[in-house]
Design a protein around this motif. Structure first.
Motif, PDB file in Angstrom:
ATOM      1  N   GLU A 152       0.907  -1.222  -0.056  1.00  0.00           N
ATOM      2  CA  GLU A 152       0.032  -0.010  -0.054  1.00  0.00           C
ATOM      3  C   GLU A 152       0.794   1.439   0.117  1.00  0.00           C
ATOM      4  O   GLU A 152       0.543   2.354  -0.767  1.00  0.00           O
ATOM      5  CB  GLU A 152      -1.093   0.048   1.138  1.00  0.00           C
ATOM      6  CG  GLU A 152      -2.025   1.227   1.354  1.00  0.00           C
ATOM      7  CD  GLU A 152      -2.962   0.983   0.018  1.00  0.00           C
ATOM      8  OE1 GLU A 152      -3.304   2.109  -0.366  1.00  0.00           O
ATOM      9  OE2 GLU A 152      -3.401   0.138  -0.295  1.00  0.00           O
ATOM     10  N   PHE A 172      -0.946   6.377  -5.918  1.00  0.00           N
ATOM     11  CA  PHE A 172      -2.089   7.263  -5.678  1.00  0.00           C
ATOM     12  C   PHE A 172      -2.851   6.788  -4.228  1.00  0.00           C
ATOM     13  O   PHE A 172      -3.880   7.084  -4.328  1.00  0.00           O
ATOM     14  CB  PHE A 172      -3.114   7.341  -6.974  1.00  0.00           C
ATOM     15  CG  PHE A 172      -2.497   7.993  -7.970  1.00  0.00           C
ATOM     16  CD1 PHE A 172      -2.140   9.331  -8.080  1.00  0.00           C
ATOM     17  CD2 PHE A 172      -2.174   7.188  -9.083  1.00  0.00           C
ATOM     18  CE1 PHE A 172      -1.564   9.987  -9.297  1.00  0.00           C
ATOM     19  CE2 PHE A 172      -1.662   7.790 -10.119  1.00  0.00           C
ATOM     20  CZ  PHE A 172      -1.433   9.159 -10.357  1.00  0.00           C
ATOM     21  N   SER A 173      -2.183   6.189  -3.451  1.00  0.00           N
ATOM     22  CA  SER A 173      -2.696   5.689  -2.179  1.00  0.00           C
ATOM     23  C   SER A 173      -3.190   7.036  -1.317  1.00  0.00           C
ATOM     24  O   SER A 173      -2.359   7.755  -1.163  1.00  0.00           O
ATOM     25  CB  SER A 173      -1.707   4.611  -1.466  1.00  0.00           C
ATOM     26  OG  SER A 173      -2.397   4.620  -0.145  1.00  0.00           O
ATOM     27  N   ARG A 174      -4.386   6.959  -0.876  1.00  0.00           N
ATOM     28  CA  ARG A 174      -4.745   8.049  -0.041  1.00  0.00           C
ATOM     29  C   ARG A 174      -4.331   7.934   1.386  1.00  0.00           C
ATOM     30  O   ARG A 174      -4.641   8.572   2.395  1.00  0.00           O
ATOM     31  CB  ARG A 174      -6.138   8.203  -0.098  1.00  0.00           C
ATOM     32  CG  ARG A 174      -7.093   7.274   0.168  1.00  0.00           C
ATOM     33  CD  ARG A 174      -8.784   7.420   0.089  1.00  0.00           C
ATOM     34  NE  ARG A 174      -9.344   6.210   0.240  1.00  0.00           N
ATOM     35  CZ  ARG A 174      -9.986   6.290   1.262  1.00  0.00           C
ATOM     36  NH1 ARG A 174     -10.693   7.247   2.088  1.00  0.00           N
ATOM     37  NH2 ARG A 174     -10.845   5.291   1.826  1.00  0.00           N
ATOM     38  N   HIS A 175      -3.755   6.389   1.699  1.00  0.00           N
ATOM     39  CA  HIS A 175      -3.385   6.167   2.985  1.00  0.00           C
ATOM     40  C   HIS A 175      -1.822   6.459   3.343  1.00  0.00           C
ATOM     41  O   HIS A 175      -1.229   6.026   4.398  1.00  0.00           O
ATOM     42  CB  HIS A 175      -3.584   4.656   3.202  1.00  0.00           C
ATOM     43  CG  HIS A 175      -5.077   4.197   2.953  1.00  0.00           C
ATOM     44  ND1 HIS A 175      -6.125   4.661   3.823  1.00  0.00           N
ATOM     45  CD2 HIS A 175      -5.470   3.609   2.033  1.00  0.00           C
ATOM     46  CE1 HIS A 175      -7.117   4.176   3.395  1.00  0.00           C
ATOM     47  NE2 HIS A 175      -6.923   3.742   2.333  1.00  0.00           N
ATOM     48  N   LYS A 176      -1.282   6.950   2.441  1.00  0.00           N
ATOM     49  CA  LYS A 176       0.372   7.398   2.715  1.00  0.00           C
ATOM     50  C   LYS A 176       0.463   8.443   3.871  1.00  0.00           C
ATOM     51  O   LYS A 176      -0.518   9.240   3.915  1.00  0.00           O
ATOM     52  CB  LYS A 176       0.977   7.761   1.373  1.00  0.00           C
ATOM     53  CG  LYS A 176       1.180   6.878   0.250  1.00  0.00           C
ATOM     54  CD  LYS A 176       1.871   7.350  -0.555  1.00  0.00           C
ATOM     55  CE  LYS A 176       2.324   6.537  -1.854  1.00  0.00           C
ATOM     56  NZ  LYS A 176       3.349   6.875  -3.031  1.00  0.00           N
ATOM     57  N   GLY A 177       1.422   8.181   4.517  1.00  0.00           N
ATOM     58  CA  GLY A 177       1.625   9.276   5.352  1.00  0.00           C
ATOM     59  C   GLY A 177       2.517   8.786   6.794  1.00  0.00           C
ATOM     60  O   GLY A 177       2.892   7.792   6.581  1.00  0.00           O
TER      61      GLY A 177
END
Length: 67
Positions: A18, A23-28
């Motif tokens: 992941e 374009f993963s929105r879970h990065k961070g």
């Protein structure tokens, strides 16, 4: 929630995949911290599993003579 070592490894693989998604929105920061923590847990369990197999420092109390 208790997970086996194989389940933790699988979860770690999914999280790593992941993190690599473009374009993963879970990065961070939270994802990175979770991956680091889970990787450390897996490493600790692997080290502890090896230590448990080495029984050279285990005392066998049943072999002691009773007075």
């Amino acid at each position: 929630m208790l997970l086996t070592r194989s389940q933790k490894k699988l979860l770690l693989e999914v999280l790593l995949k992941e993190r690599r998604r473009l374009f993963s929105r879970h990065k961070g920061e939270l994802l990175n911290k979770t991956i680091d923590d889970l990787a450390q847990m897996v490493r600790n369990e692997e080290i502890n599993a090896v230590d448990k197999q080495d029984s050279s420092n285990v005392i066998d109390w049943s072999s002691r003579r009773k007075k």
